[in-house]
Motif scaffolding. Structure first.
Motif, PDB file in Angstrom:
ATOM      1  N   THR A  18       0.835  -1.195   0.000  1.00  0.00           N
ATOM      2  CA  THR A  18       0.000   0.000   0.000  1.00  0.00           C
ATOM      3  C   THR A  18       0.872   1.248   0.000  1.00  0.00           C
ATOM      4  O   THR A  18       2.025   1.215   0.431  1.00  0.00           O
ATOM      5  CB  THR A  18      -0.943  -0.007   1.232  1.00  0.00           C
ATOM      6  N   GLY A  19       0.309   2.326  -0.472  1.00  0.00           N
ATOM      7  CA  GLY A  19       0.992   3.601  -0.374  1.00  0.00           C
ATOM      8  C   GLY A  19       0.965   4.094   1.066  1.00  0.00           C
ATOM      9  O   GLY A  19       0.231   3.567   1.907  1.00  0.00           O
ATOM     10  N   VAL A  20       1.769   5.094   1.334  1.00  0.00           N
ATOM     11  CA  VAL A  20       1.857   5.640   2.688  1.00  0.00           C
ATOM     12  C   VAL A  20       1.438   7.107   2.630  1.00  0.00           C
ATOM     13  O   VAL A  20       1.926   7.869   1.797  1.00  0.00           O
ATOM     14  CB  VAL A  20       3.287   5.515   3.246  1.00  0.00           C
ATOM     15  N   THR A  21       0.527   7.463   3.538  1.00  0.00           N
ATOM     16  CA  THR A  21       0.031   8.830   3.577  1.00  0.00           C
ATOM     17  C   THR A  21       0.182   9.412   4.973  1.00  0.00           C
ATOM     18  O   THR A  21       0.239   8.676   5.955  1.00  0.00           O
ATOM     19  CB  THR A  21      -1.458   8.910   3.178  1.00  0.00           C
ATOM     20  N   VAL A  22       0.230  10.728   5.030  1.00  0.00           N
ATOM     21  CA  VAL A  22       0.101  11.450   6.287  1.00  0.00           C
ATOM     22  C   VAL A  22      -1.124  12.339   6.108  1.00  0.00           C
ATOM     23  O   VAL A  22      -1.273  13.025   5.088  1.00  0.00           O
ATOM     24  CB  VAL A  22       1.340  12.300   6.616  1.00  0.00           C
ATOM     25  N   ARG A 152       4.901  -5.926   3.733  1.00  0.00           N
ATOM     26  CA  ARG A 152       5.578  -6.871   4.617  1.00  0.00           C
ATOM     27  C   ARG A 152       6.324  -6.160   5.746  1.00  0.00           C
ATOM     28  O   ARG A 152       7.465  -6.471   6.061  1.00  0.00           O
ATOM     29  CB  ARG A 152       6.492  -7.786   3.824  1.00  0.00           C
ATOM     30  N   SER A 153       5.659  -5.149   6.289  1.00  0.00           N
ATOM     31  CA  SER A 153       6.141  -4.382   7.445  1.00  0.00           C
ATOM     32  C   SER A 153       7.438  -3.628   7.188  1.00  0.00           C
ATOM     33  O   SER A 153       8.212  -3.376   8.101  1.00  0.00           O
ATOM     34  CB  SER A 153       6.290  -5.295   8.666  1.00  0.00           C
ATOM     35  N   GLN A 154       7.656  -3.258   5.923  1.00  0.00           N
ATOM     36  CA  GLN A 154       8.826  -2.429   5.622  1.00  0.00           C
ATOM     37  C   GLN A 154       8.518  -1.479   4.471  1.00  0.00           C
ATOM     38  O   GLN A 154       7.610  -1.707   3.686  1.00  0.00           O
ATOM     39  CB  GLN A 154      10.044  -3.289   5.306  1.00  0.00           C
ATOM     40  N   PHE A 155       9.295  -0.404   4.405  1.00  0.00           N
ATOM     41  CA  PHE A 155       9.131   0.572   3.344  1.00  0.00           C
ATOM     42  C   PHE A 155       9.896   0.112   2.120  1.00  0.00           C
ATOM     43  O   PHE A 155      11.016  -0.373   2.225  1.00  0.00           O
ATOM     44  CB  PHE A 155       9.661   1.942   3.786  1.00  0.00           C
ATOM     45  N   VAL A 156       9.286   0.281   0.972  1.00  0.00           N
ATOM     46  CA  VAL A 156       9.921  -0.062  -0.297  1.00  0.00           C
ATOM     47  C   VAL A 156       9.551   1.022  -1.300  1.00  0.00           C
ATOM     48  O   VAL A 156       8.689   1.857  -1.051  1.00  0.00           O
ATOM     49  CB  VAL A 156       9.478  -1.459  -0.823  1.00  0.00           C
ATOM     50  N   GLY A 157      10.192   0.988  -2.443  1.00  0.00           N
ATOM     51  CA  GLY A 157       9.862   1.922  -3.514  1.00  0.00           C
ATOM     52  C   GLY A 157       9.701   1.158  -4.803  1.00  0.00           C
ATOM     53  O   GLY A 157      10.025  -0.028  -4.885  1.00  0.00           O
ATOM     54  N   LEU A 158       9.182   1.829  -5.783  1.00  0.00           N
ATOM     55  CA  LEU A 158       9.037   1.247  -7.102  1.00  0.00           C
ATOM     56  C   LEU A 158      10.021   1.924  -8.031  1.00  0.00           C
ATOM     57  O   LEU A 158      10.254   3.128  -7.917  1.00  0.00           O
ATOM     58  CB  LEU A 158       7.618   1.469  -7.637  1.00  0.00           C
ATOM     59  N   ASP A 159      10.578   1.167  -8.961  1.00  0.00           N
ATOM     60  CA  ASP A 159      11.457   1.758  -9.955  1.00  0.00           C
ATOM     61  C   ASP A 159      10.644   1.926 -11.229  1.00  0.00           C
ATOM     62  O   ASP A 159      10.459   0.990 -11.994  1.00  0.00           O
ATOM     63  CB  ASP A 159      12.690   0.882 -10.196  1.00  0.00           C
ATOM     64  N   PHE A 160      10.128   3.125 -11.437  1.00  0.00           N
ATOM     65  CA  PHE A 160       9.279   3.374 -12.587  1.00  0.00           C
ATOM     66  C   PHE A 160      10.056   3.334 -13.893  1.00  0.00           C
ATOM     67  O   PHE A 160       9.470   3.144 -14.944  1.00  0.00           O
ATOM     68  CB  PHE A 160       8.553   4.711 -12.439  1.00  0.00           C
ATOM     69  N   THR A 161      11.377   3.490 -13.856  1.00  0.00           N
ATOM     70  CA  THR A 161      12.175   3.416 -15.075  1.00  0.00           C
ATOM     71  C   THR A 161      12.036   2.036 -15.696  1.00  0.00           C
ATOM     72  O   THR A 161      11.795   1.893 -16.888  1.00  0.00           O
ATOM     73  CB  THR A 161      13.661   3.716 -14.761  1.00  0.00           C
TER      74      THR A 161
END
Length: 172
Positions: A18-22, A152-161
């Protein structure tokens, strides 16, 4: 009795990325408050609706009830520190955080991927949480920025390239 424990359910839920929001809001005295939420979801384009959930007994609940406005910030890949910062209750939450007042008066955190200014249109009870349905009344989007993802209880990113390259080579 369920065939699984709450810990097993938590681990199962963690498999859903999921994305992360504030989310920021104002109290009766116009003091700003913020909280990290990963339970954000789109609902409808017409009318423009989103939903998110908040613990029933959260201190923020009075400030996001029916008719109240709030600002949802989709965090950028490098903003893990903001996600952790707003995940816990603190006094003077915005000290040391790059932010400014939005035109609406709500607090806007700088450098996010997207912003949705919303007004709560209904609140549903969902177990130990309230499900807040809100109408989007204003938005800003920065598609060149990459979103922060939680899985999975950790932050990750996507590589859009890589994704763009894969889509370019697609035979569809």
């Amino acid at each position: 009795m369920t065939p699984f424990t709450s810990q097993e359910l938590r681990k199962g839920f963690a498999s859903f990325a999921t994305g992360v929001t504030v989310i920021t809001c104002l109290d009766e005295e116009n003091n700003s408050h913020g909280i990290t939420i990963s339970s954000f979801n789109t609902v409808s384009l017409e009318p423009p609706l989103i939903l998110w959930s908040l613990k029933k007994h959260s201190r923020l609940m009075p400030w996001v009830e029916l008719g109240k406005k709030h600002l949802i910030h989709v965090l950028e890949r490098s903003q893990e520190n903001l996600a952790m910062h707003f995940a816990t209750v603190k006094t003077d939450q915005f000290k040391g955080i790059d932010h400014k007042p939005a035109a609406s008066g709500l607090t806007q955190i700088d450098h996010c991927v997207a912003y949705y200014e919303c007004e709560t249109v209904c609140v549903h009870i969902g177990g130990d949480h309230n499900i807040i349905v809100a109408k989007v009344i204003n938005l800003k989007n920065h598609p060149e920025r990459e979103p922060l993802i939680f899985a999975r209880s950790q932050f990750v990113g996507l590589d859009f390239t890589e994704t763009k390259l894969a889509n370019t080579n697609s035979s569809l």
